[in-house]
Design a protein around this motif. Structure first.
Motif, PDB file in Angstrom:
ATOM      1  N   ASN A  71       0.830  -1.211   0.000  1.00  0.00           N
ATOM      2  CA  ASN A  71       0.000   0.000   0.000  1.00  0.00           C
ATOM      3  C   ASN A  71       0.862   1.258   0.000  1.00  0.00           C
ATOM      4  N   ILE A  72       0.506   2.211  -0.830  1.00  0.00           N
ATOM      5  CA  ILE A  72       1.162   3.520  -0.810  1.00  0.00           C
ATOM      6  C   ILE A  72       0.114   4.550  -0.399  1.00  0.00           C
ATOM      7  N   ILE A  73       0.412   5.298   0.664  1.00  0.00           N
ATOM      8  CA  ILE A  73      -0.522   6.295   1.189  1.00  0.00           C
ATOM      9  C   ILE A  73      -0.012   7.684   0.816  1.00  0.00           C
ATOM     10  N   THR A  74      -0.850   8.472   0.169  1.00  0.00           N
ATOM     11  CA  THR A  74      -0.430   9.841  -0.163  1.00  0.00           C
ATOM     12  C   THR A  74      -0.590  10.746   1.052  1.00  0.00           C
ATOM     13  N   ARG A  92       8.854   7.713   9.920  1.00  0.00           N
ATOM     14  CA  ARG A  92       9.935   7.177   9.071  1.00  0.00           C
ATOM     15  C   ARG A  92       9.381   6.422   7.870  1.00  0.00           C
ATOM     16  N   GLY A  93       8.394   7.030   7.228  1.00  0.00           N
ATOM     17  CA  GLY A  93       7.885   6.494   5.971  1.00  0.00           C
ATOM     18  C   GLY A  93       6.843   5.411   6.096  1.00  0.00           C
ATOM     19  N   LYS A  94       6.491   5.056   7.338  1.00  0.00           N
ATOM     20  CA  LYS A  94       5.452   4.041   7.523  1.00  0.00           C
ATOM     21  C   LYS A  94       4.210   4.681   8.126  1.00  0.00           C
ATOM     22  N   ASN A 119       3.047  13.551   8.771  1.00  0.00           N
ATOM     23  CA  ASN A 119       4.328  12.886   8.896  1.00  0.00           C
ATOM     24  C   ASN A 119       4.917  13.369  10.221  1.00  0.00           C
ATOM     25  N   ALA A 120       4.861  12.533  11.249  1.00  0.00           N
ATOM     26  CA  ALA A 120       5.241  12.938  12.608  1.00  0.00           C
ATOM     27  C   ALA A 120       6.649  12.472  12.961  1.00  0.00           C
ATOM     28  N   THR A 121       7.446  12.193  11.960  1.00  0.00           N
ATOM     29  CA  THR A 121       8.784  11.642  12.215  1.00  0.00           C
ATOM     30  C   THR A 121       9.603  12.538  13.143  1.00  0.00           C
ATOM     31  N   ALA A 146       3.789   7.876   0.535  1.00  0.00           N
ATOM     32  CA  ALA A 146       4.245   8.172  -0.825  1.00  0.00           C
ATOM     33  C   ALA A 146       5.354   9.228  -0.808  1.00  0.00           C
ATOM     34  N   GLY A 147       6.372   8.983  -1.574  1.00  0.00           N
ATOM     35  CA  GLY A 147       7.425   9.979  -1.743  1.00  0.00           C
ATOM     36  C   GLY A 147       8.424  10.052  -0.610  1.00  0.00           C
ATOM     37  N   TYR A 148       8.311   9.176   0.371  1.00  0.00           N
ATOM     38  CA  TYR A 148       9.241   9.225   1.503  1.00  0.00           C
ATOM     39  C   TYR A 148      10.450   8.369   1.185  1.00  0.00           C
TER      40      TYR A 148
END
Ligand code: HEM
Length: 152
Positions: A71-74, A92-94, A119-121, A146-148
């Motif tokens: 799955n890719i989440i935008t 971290r992209g997840k 994105n709470a990295t 997506a895009g990370y």
């Protein structure tokens, strides 16, 4: 992917703040340590017990073509899930559905909600980069952001 997760049980909130003064830690706003008292049963062991009795905490119905590994989440999709009853967070992209974890978060629901739909990295890293979120949220994993760039 528009499936929401209104059916994930969340206990009613009863989180009281018992902040300590002069601590060296921090929260996402830099306002010092934020220790909270969780409800009885909502500590780490409670979470472990809860997740071991749950097969799917993603809020997404398993169906063909819906696999967290692919799955890719935008960012647009992620940003739609920013409410306490429908809360996604990317680290971290997840991307994880942390709705069920809100009541169990040792730093309190309000702290975790700061990352809702985002994105709470960096927030995560600032407070507790050592926390093993991938293991804790294994059953909440939805897909990749997506895009990370995972190598960055
Ligand atoms: C927006 C993202 C997050 C923020 C802003 C945040 C914030 C905080 C804060 C302020 C504390 C209390 C630190 C202290 O004063 O001792 C805390 C503790 C904690 N959080 Fe988070 N958190 C976030 C995400 C997460 C996630 C995704 C997990 C794991 C799935 C997690 C697990 C924990 C754990 C295990 C502690 C206790 C750490 C300890 O006792 O050393 N947090 N968090």
């Amino acid at each position: 992917m528009n499936d929401s997760n209104k059916d994930i049980p969340r206990a009613s909130l009863n989180v009281s703040t018992t902040s300590t003064s002069g601590g060296g830690g921090g929260n996402a706003t830099g306002s010092g340590r934020t220790k909270v008292a969780l409800k009885p049963g909502y500590g780490l062991m409670g979470w472990v017990r809860f997740t071991s009795n749950s097969s799917n905490l993603t809020g997404i119905q398993p169906k063909s073509g819906n696999d967290p590994r692919t799955n890719i989440i935008t960012m647009i999709e992620l940003s739609k899930h920013d409410q306490p009853d429908d809360c996604w967070i990317a680290i971290r992209g997840k991307v994880f559905n942390v709705t069920a974890y809100l009541d169990y978060h040792p730093g309190g629901m309000d702290e975790l909600m700061k990352g809702a739909g985002k994105n709470a990295t960096s927030m995560f890293e600032d407070v507790h980069s050592w926390v093993n979120y991938e293991s804790l949220l294994e059953k909440c994993f939805i897909g990749r952001l997506a895009g990370y760039d995972l190598s960055s």
